[in-house]
Design a protein around this motif. Structure first.
Motif, PDB file in Angstrom:
ATOM      1  N   THR A 108       0.860  -1.168   0.000  1.00  0.00           N
ATOM      2  CA  THR A 108       0.000   0.000   0.000  1.00  0.00           C
ATOM      3  C   THR A 108       0.906   1.232   0.000  1.00  0.00           C
ATOM      4  N   GLY A 109       0.356   2.407   0.269  1.00  0.00           N
ATOM      5  CA  GLY A 109       1.180   3.616   0.247  1.00  0.00           C
ATOM      6  C   GLY A 109       1.470   4.052  -1.171  1.00  0.00           C
ATOM      7  N   VAL A 110       2.383   5.015  -1.303  1.00  0.00           N
ATOM      8  CA  VAL A 110       2.703   5.581  -2.613  1.00  0.00           C
ATOM      9  C   VAL A 110       3.279   4.525  -3.550  1.00  0.00           C
ATOM     10  N   PHE A 111       4.033   3.549  -3.005  1.00  0.00           N
ATOM     11  CA  PHE A 111       4.640   2.528  -3.846  1.00  0.00           C
ATOM     12  C   PHE A 111       3.656   1.423  -4.234  1.00  0.00           C
ATOM     13  N   GLY A 112       2.517   1.376  -3.563  1.00  0.00           N
ATOM     14  CA  GLY A 112       1.624   0.242  -3.691  1.00  0.00           C
ATOM     15  C   GLY A 112       0.697   0.318  -4.884  1.00  0.00           C
ATOM     16  N   LEU A 113      -0.148  -0.714  -4.987  1.00  0.00           N
ATOM     17  CA  LEU A 113      -1.153  -0.808  -6.042  1.00  0.00           C
ATOM     18  C   LEU A 113      -2.481  -1.197  -5.402  1.00  0.00           C
ATOM     19  N   ASN A 114      -3.535  -1.052  -6.179  1.00  0.00           N
ATOM     20  CA  ASN A 114      -4.841  -1.454  -5.666  1.00  0.00           C
ATOM     21  C   ASN A 114      -4.798  -2.949  -5.345  1.00  0.00           C
ATOM     22  N   GLY A 115      -5.486  -3.345  -4.359  1.00  0.00           N
ATOM     23  CA  GLY A 115      -5.407  -4.703  -3.841  1.00  0.00           C
ATOM     24  C   GLY A 115      -4.732  -4.649  -2.494  1.00  0.00           C
ATOM     25  N   GLY A 116      -3.464  -4.254  -2.475  1.00  0.00           N
ATOM     26  CA  GLY A 116      -2.779  -4.039  -1.211  1.00  0.00           C
ATOM     27  C   GLY A 116      -3.377  -2.871  -0.459  1.00  0.00           C
ATOM     28  N   TYR A 117      -3.670  -1.799  -1.191  1.00  0.00           N
ATOM     29  CA  TYR A 117      -4.282  -0.635  -0.563  1.00  0.00           C
ATOM     30  C   TYR A 117      -5.632  -1.006   0.057  1.00  0.00           C
ATOM     31  N   GLU A 118      -6.480  -1.685  -0.726  1.00  0.00           N
ATOM     32  CA  GLU A 118      -7.810  -2.044  -0.234  1.00  0.00           C
ATOM     33  C   GLU A 118      -7.720  -3.026   0.933  1.00  0.00           C
ATOM     34  N   ALA A 119      -6.798  -3.990   0.846  1.00  0.00           N
ATOM     35  CA  ALA A 119      -6.677  -4.994   1.900  1.00  0.00           C
ATOM     36  C   ALA A 119      -6.386  -4.351   3.248  1.00  0.00           C
ATOM     37  N   VAL A 120      -5.562  -3.308   3.257  1.00  0.00           N
ATOM     38  CA  VAL A 120      -5.214  -2.631   4.503  1.00  0.00           C
ATOM     39  C   VAL A 120      -6.292  -1.623   4.903  1.00  0.00           C
ATOM     40  N   ALA A 121      -6.761  -0.836   3.957  1.00  0.00           N
ATOM     41  CA  ALA A 121      -7.660   0.275   4.282  1.00  0.00           C
ATOM     42  C   ALA A 121      -9.072  -0.176   4.625  1.00  0.00           C
ATOM     43  N   ASP A 122      -9.559  -1.281   4.053  1.00  0.00           N
ATOM     44  CA  ASP A 122     -10.974  -1.655   4.173  1.00  0.00           C
ATOM     45  C   ASP A 122     -11.214  -2.893   5.024  1.00  0.00           C
ATOM     46  N   CYS A 123     -10.214  -3.366   5.740  1.00  0.00           N
ATOM     47  CA  CYS A 123     -10.414  -4.570   6.549  1.00  0.00           C
ATOM     48  C   CYS A 123     -11.115  -4.226   7.867  1.00  0.00           C
ATOM     49  N   ASP A 124     -11.587  -5.269   8.538  1.00  0.00           N
ATOM     50  CA  ASP A 124     -12.178  -5.111   9.867  1.00  0.00           C
ATOM     51  C   ASP A 124     -11.152  -5.370  10.964  1.00  0.00           C
ATOM     52  N   THR A 125     -10.177  -6.243  10.673  1.00  0.00           N
ATOM     53  CA  THR A 125      -9.100  -6.540  11.614  1.00  0.00           C
ATOM     54  C   THR A 125      -7.786  -6.540  10.852  1.00  0.00           C
ATOM     55  N   LEU A 126      -6.829  -5.752  11.350  1.00  0.00           N
ATOM     56  CA  LEU A 126      -5.523  -5.655  10.701  1.00  0.00           C
ATOM     57  C   LEU A 126      -4.460  -6.186  11.652  1.00  0.00           C
ATOM     58  N   LEU A 127      -3.743  -7.207  11.203  1.00  0.00           N
ATOM     59  CA  LEU A 127      -2.680  -7.814  11.992  1.00  0.00           C
ATOM     60  C   LEU A 127      -1.333  -7.346  11.445  1.00  0.00           C
ATOM     61  N   LEU A 128      -0.628  -6.525  12.209  1.00  0.00           N
ATOM     62  CA  LEU A 128       0.679  -6.017  11.827  1.00  0.00           C
ATOM     63  C   LEU A 128       1.750  -6.962  12.367  1.00  0.00           C
ATOM     64  N   LEU A 129       2.526  -7.554  11.480  1.00  0.00           N
ATOM     65  CA  LEU A 129       3.556  -8.515  11.873  1.00  0.00           C
ATOM     66  C   LEU A 129       4.940  -7.953  11.544  1.00  0.00           C
ATOM     67  N   GLY A 130       5.674  -7.550  12.566  1.00  0.00           N
ATOM     68  CA  GLY A 130       7.009  -7.003  12.350  1.00  0.00           C
ATOM     69  C   GLY A 130       6.999  -5.836  11.405  1.00  0.00           C
ATOM     70  N   CYS A 131       5.981  -4.998  11.513  1.00  0.00           N
ATOM     71  CA  CYS A 131       5.692  -3.968  10.519  1.00  0.00           C
ATOM     72  C   CYS A 131       5.681  -2.600  11.195  1.00  0.00           C
ATOM     73  N   SER A 132       6.414  -1.645  10.597  1.00  0.00           N
ATOM     74  CA  SER A 132       6.423  -0.283  11.130  1.00  0.00           C
ATOM     75  C   SER A 132       6.238   0.706   9.988  1.00  0.00           C
ATOM     76  N   PHE A 133       5.183   0.494   9.212  1.00  0.00           N
ATOM     77  CA  PHE A 133       4.871   1.343   8.059  1.00  0.00           C
ATOM     78  C   PHE A 133       4.571   2.760   8.547  1.00  0.00           C
ATOM     79  N   ALA A 134       5.248   3.753   7.977  1.00  0.00           N
ATOM     80  CA  ALA A 134       5.306   5.080   8.595  1.00  0.00           C
ATOM     81  C   ALA A 134       4.127   5.999   8.276  1.00  0.00           C
ATOM     82  N   TRP A 135       3.373   5.750   7.202  1.00  0.00           N
ATOM     83  CA  TRP A 135       2.391   6.729   6.753  1.00  0.00           C
ATOM     84  C   TRP A 135       0.999   6.386   7.284  1.00  0.00           C
TER      85      TRP A 135
END
Length: 574
Positions: free
Chosen positions: A253-280
């Motif tokens: 997702t983010g500026v480098f991402g494409l649709n699919g990844g963006y939707e998966a993160v933005a529109d979910c009901d539960t988001l599991l962050l695994l070793g992830c520190s995405f800044a935006w």
């Protein structure tokens, strides 16, 4: 038990670094490190002679990042060490285990304004896991062992500052200090695991967002995704470990991402962050239960508020969760995200009917087709790293290294030098911007002198392309971004490297194959579309308005051709 040492401090440092796994040391000889480099000359460690110390910092970090092993560099007093700063900051923020021997003027002259006296501890301590002076020969082995151990265990740069007059000294005794390695099992407590499992078992759309902390846990992440029927988006730093052979992959997702990844993160009901520190934070979901797993407690809730945060390795935590979560059967959410991602990826792989309009994606896809299965790709910060992240497909053997956290120019081919030194039989391909390559162009001589067969591809759009895009999105006329470049292929040939320039589309595939077939280093320069837009998966109204404002300003300033090219090269004729 202490024993008498017949070794000098320089010899002890080299020996201790070698015992910790260091095989190469990058830098420029002279002055306060002459005794140190002489000790290297008489050891099994290799000295890699670069032309600019910043390149040495990048190269050591590239080697350490890809191999996971210790790499070393050394600088003479004053500017000989300060030149390393940017390369070592990049390496540290990548988590690359590097030991830097920063030499200092002799002790008798410190603190009195002597030429080349620099307070290196003040400079390097902000971006290092260890930064200390060696003040006594008796402590040399101990301090080097601690530095190497911290670099390996914590992931980052360790700095040991050594006054030049200490290198030839011989300690009277020497204890057998050495660097240790660790492989602990780290997972949350039982109550925390139950809370995470309960949240993941609720009805609704679950997405896994995988970060660089998943490096050694792909099998466990995939097993959890299968159990949850969850799409797996990944941060740019997780590409090498999460993209390969992944039936749940939906990209970034983010500026480098494409649709699919963006939707998966933005529109979910539960988001599991695994070793992830995405800044935006604007790309996180507005309404979702957010669960975060990380080894570093300081990362929990750092980027976005979380509902449940637990400390543990991704591997150990996922293993523990698998026993607590019942399998799901519904794949509708997964398939929806997958379908959009695959369509967006195909759509971004643009081509055109114009023989002389080469999109940078076409260059990247040609590299992807013809590179070996275990090739390593580095990419300059800016548009080359976007095309690398989107269109170089990893397979479990390939590796990628863009500048993602520090975000510096000129990283790609210097990092490739270190990687190629570590893996002389593998293809190492540096995807360089014309601005990035020209910033540190002097070390092309290092490729020749050190016989480093790095393959450089220059995306020549005659501009600082990412900056120009930023200005357009802000509604500004692009200014001061033009680059008056030489013919990089002729520059290569004048230095004794293979060189070729491509301006016509029909030459591209054959030229890429010719570059990759070279035994030695080479530069392939490709004239690519200057007006290429890096299109994010979700475009804000303000971005559209700003780009429209740029067009209006360009028209008013007599730059109608720029507006026509922007539209034609991105929205028609593709």
């Amino acid at each position: 038990m202490a024993h008498t040492s017949g070794q000098t401090v320089a010899e002890i440092i080299v020996e201790t670094l070698s015992e910790a796994g260091g095989k190469r040391c990058y830098g420029i000889v002279g002055d306060t490190i002459n005794h140190f480099t002489d000790a290297i000359r008489r050891s099994d460690m290799d000295w890699v002679h670069v032309r600019h110390e910043e390149v040495g910092g990048f190269a050591a970090g590239g080697e350490a990042f890809i191999t996971g092993e210790l790499a070393c560099c050394a600088g003479s007093c004053g500017p000989g060490s300060t030149h390393f700063i940017n390369g070592l900051m990049e390496s540290h923020r990548n988590g690359a285990p590097v030991v830097f021997i920063a030499s200092q003027i002799e002790t008798a002259q410190m603190g009195v304004g002597f030429p080349q006296d620099v307070d290196q501890k003040a400079l390097f301590s902000q971006y290092s896991v260890f930064c200390e002076y060696l003040t006594n020969p008796e402590n040399a082995r101990r301090m080097v062992a601690i530095a190497a151990q911290k670099a390996l265990a914590e992931g980052g740069v360790a700095v040991l500052i050594v006054p030049g007059d200490l290198f030839p000294e011989k300690p009277s005794t020497s204890l057998p200090w050495r660097a240790h390695r660790f492989a602990p099992v780290i997972r949350p407590g039982e109550a925390e695991l139950e809370a995470v499992a309960t949240a993941l078992s609720q009805k609704g759309k679950v997405t896994i967002y995988a970060g660089v902390g998943c490096q050694h846990a792909q099998a466990e992440v995939m097993a959890l995704a299968e159990r949850l029927k969850a799409p797996v988006a990944w941060t740019s730093r997780a590409k090498d470990f999460i993209e390969p052979n992944n039936e749940y992959e939906v990209g970034m997702t983010g500026v480098f991402g494409l649709n699919g990844g963006y939707e998966a993160v933005a529109d979910c009901d539960t988001l599991l962050l695994l070793g992830c520190s995405f800044a935006w934070s604007q790309f996180y979901p507005d309404k979702a239960t957010v669960i975060q797993v990380d080894l570093d407690p300081g990362k929990i809730g750092l980027r976005h508020p979380v509902d449940i945060g637990v400390v543990g390795s991704v591997k150990d935590t996922c293993e523990a969760l698998l026993a607590r979560i019942e399998p799901r059967e519904d794949t509708e959410w997964l398939q929806s995200c997958r379908k959009k991602y695959l369509a967006a990826r195909d759509d971004d792989a643009v081509t055109s009917d114009d023989e002389h309009l080469i999109h940078p994606q076409e260059v990247t896809l040609a590299l992807n087709r013809h590179a070996t299965e275990d090739a390593v790709f580095t990419a300059d910060c800016g548009s080359p790293m976007v095309w690398c992240l989107r269109h170089i497909r990893t397979n479990g053997k390939r590796r990628t290294l863009p500048s993602l956290v520090h975000g510096t120019m000129a990283n790609a081919y210097p990092q490739a030098i270190g990687i190629q030194k570590a893996y002389p039989e593998r293809q190492v391909i540096a995807m360089c911007g014309d601005g990035g390559l020209s910033m540190l162009m002097g070390d092309l001589l290092t490729l020749k002198q050190e016989k480093v067969p790095v393959k450089i591809v220059v995306f020549n759009n005659s501009t600082l392309g990412f900056v120009e895009l930023e200005q357009k999105v802000d509604g500004l006329l692009d200014s001061y971004t033009d680059l008056e470049n030489p013919d990089f292929s002729l520059v290569a040939q004048s230095l004794g490297l293979w060189g070729r320039r491509v301006e016509a589309k029909h030459e591209l595939d054959e030229a890429v194959q010719a570059l990759l077939a070279q035994d030695g280093p080479g530069i392939l320069e490709v004239k690519v579309n200057r007006m290429e837009l890096v299109m994010p998966p979700h475009i804000e109204a303000g971005q559209v308005a700003s780009t429209a404002l740029y067009s209006a300003k360009a028209l008013l300033n007599g730059r109608m051709d720029d507006v026509v090219d922007l539209v034609r090269n991105n929205f028609t004729g593709r």
